[in-house]
Design an enzyme around this catalytic site. Structure first.
Site, PDB file in Angstrom:
ATOM      1  N   GLY A 187      32.856  40.874  35.988  1.00 29.86           N
ATOM      2  CA  GLY A 187      32.258  41.143  37.290  1.00 29.86           C
ATOM      3  C   GLY A 187      33.046  41.473  38.477  1.00 29.86           C
ATOM      4  O   GLY A 187      33.959  40.594  38.892  1.00 29.86           O
ATOM      5  N   SER A 188      32.743  42.301  39.501  1.00 20.49           N
ATOM      6  CA  SER A 188      33.488  42.930  40.586  1.00 20.49           C
ATOM      7  C   SER A 188      32.934  44.011  41.179  1.00 20.49           C
ATOM      8  O   SER A 188      31.747  44.292  41.121  1.00 20.49           O
ATOM      9  CB  SER A 188      35.101  43.265  40.085  1.00 20.49           C
ATOM     10  OG  SER A 188      34.845  44.029  38.824  1.00 20.49           O
ATOM     11  N   ARG A 189      33.814  44.694  41.833  1.00 23.25           N
ATOM     12  CA  ARG A 189      33.268  46.089  42.571  1.00 23.25           C
ATOM     13  C   ARG A 189      34.349  47.015  42.720  1.00 23.25           C
ATOM     14  O   ARG A 189      35.318  46.804  42.620  1.00 23.25           O
ATOM     15  CB  ARG A 189      32.496  45.701  43.871  1.00 23.25           C
ATOM     16  CG  ARG A 189      33.760  45.186  44.861  1.00 23.25           C
ATOM     17  CD  ARG A 189      33.087  44.829  46.236  1.00 23.25           C
ATOM     18  NE  ARG A 189      32.887  46.012  47.109  1.00 23.25           N
ATOM     19  CZ  ARG A 189      32.215  45.695  48.591  1.00 23.25           C
ATOM     20  NH1 ARG A 189      31.696  44.700  48.694  1.00 23.25           N
ATOM     21  NH2 ARG A 189      32.360  46.651  49.415  1.00 23.25           N
TER      22      ARG A 189
END
Length: 218
Positions: A187-189
C-alpha cells in the site's frame, strides 16, 4: 500470472509460518475446539493467499507510444493539480497522484521511454498515503525521465504500511516504456510531476492499470 522476485523471501517465510500454525492448530486446537481450529486454519491460509496475490504479476498487453504517458502502477487517481515541485524542477508543474491499496498489483513501471536523468532515495515519515504531505514528507524515491525535450518526475512514496521501496534505476539508464522501474510493498502511492501543458486523459477517482492506462499525452 507470475510472482514478482521481490516477494520470494516474504512468501517462503510466510509459507513456513502458516504451515507451522496450521499443524499446531490441527494437533492442539481442533481436538478440543474444532470450530475455533477451523477458523484459525482458514484465516491463516487466507492470509497466505493474500500475500501471494500481492506479489502477482498479471499478464497484460502494455500500451506504447512516444506521445503517451502510461500509468506506472495500478490504483486510483486521487490528485490532479498544479504544484510547485519540492525537488529538481523550479517551475510550476502538474501533479497526478495514484493511490495503491494493498489489493492492487504493486509492480511499478516506466511511464515513458527515454533516459533517466536523476534517481534519488529520500528517507522520511510514514504518513498514510492519501495525506497531502506524504508526497514531500514520507520515505520516497524520485526518478526524472527525459524523452526528447520533455521531462517528468515520478515519485514512489511509502505509506503507513509500505515501508520498503525498491527502485532499479540510476541516472544515465536508457529505459523502455512499460518495463519495471521498481516495487513498493503493502500500500502506497505514486506521484507524477508533469509539464503544465500535458493533456490529461483520466479523472479523479478513476481506476488505472499499470503499463496499460493512458494518463495523458505530451
Amino acid at each position: 500470472m507470475k510472482i514478482h522476485k521481490e516477494g520470494f523471501q516474504t512468501i517462503v517465510i510466510s509459507t513456513v509460518i502458516v504451515a507451522v500454525v496450521v499443524l499446531l492448530t490441527v494437533l492442539l486446537v481442533m481436538p478440543r475446539y474444532p470450530v475455533l481450529g477451523w477458523i484459525i486454519a482458514v484465516g491463516i491460509t487466507g492470509l497466505l493467499i493474500f500475500i501471494l496475490s500481492f506479489f502477482r504479476i498479471p499478464g497484460r498487453v502494455h500500451t506504447e507510444g512516444e506521445d503517451v504517458i502510461v500509468a506506472p502502477c495500478d490504483g486510483t487517481v486521487v490528485v490532479i493539480e498544479e504544484v510547485q515541485p519540492d525537488e529538481y524542477f523550479k517551475d510550476k508543474r502538474l501533479q497526478l497522484s495514484i493511490f495503491m491499496s494493498p489489493l492492487n498489483v504493486h509492480v511499478n513501471r516506466n511511464p515513458v521511454s527515454g533516459e533517466v536523468l536523476y534517481s534519488k532515495y529520500h528517507p522520511g515519515k510514514y504518513l498514510v498515503a492519501w495525506h497531502p504531505k506524504s508526497s514531500t514528507d514520507n520515505e520516497r524515491h524520485s526518478v526524472v525521465y527525459r524523452q526528447g525535450d520533455k521531462e517528468m518526475l515520478v515519485k514512489q512514496i511509502a505509506g503507513a504500511l509500505a515501508k520498503r521501496i525498491v527502485n532499479y534505476l540510476k541516472a544515465g539508464d536508457k529505459v523502455q516504456q512499460g518495463a519495471e522501474m521498481g516495487f513498493i510493498k503493502f500500500g502506497s502511492r505514486v506521484d507524477l510531476i508533469l509539464p503544465l501543458d500535458t493533456k490529461v486523459e483520466v479523472k479523479i477517482n478513476q481506476k488505472v492499470k499499470g503499463g496499460v492506462t493512458v494518463l495523458g499525452r505530451w
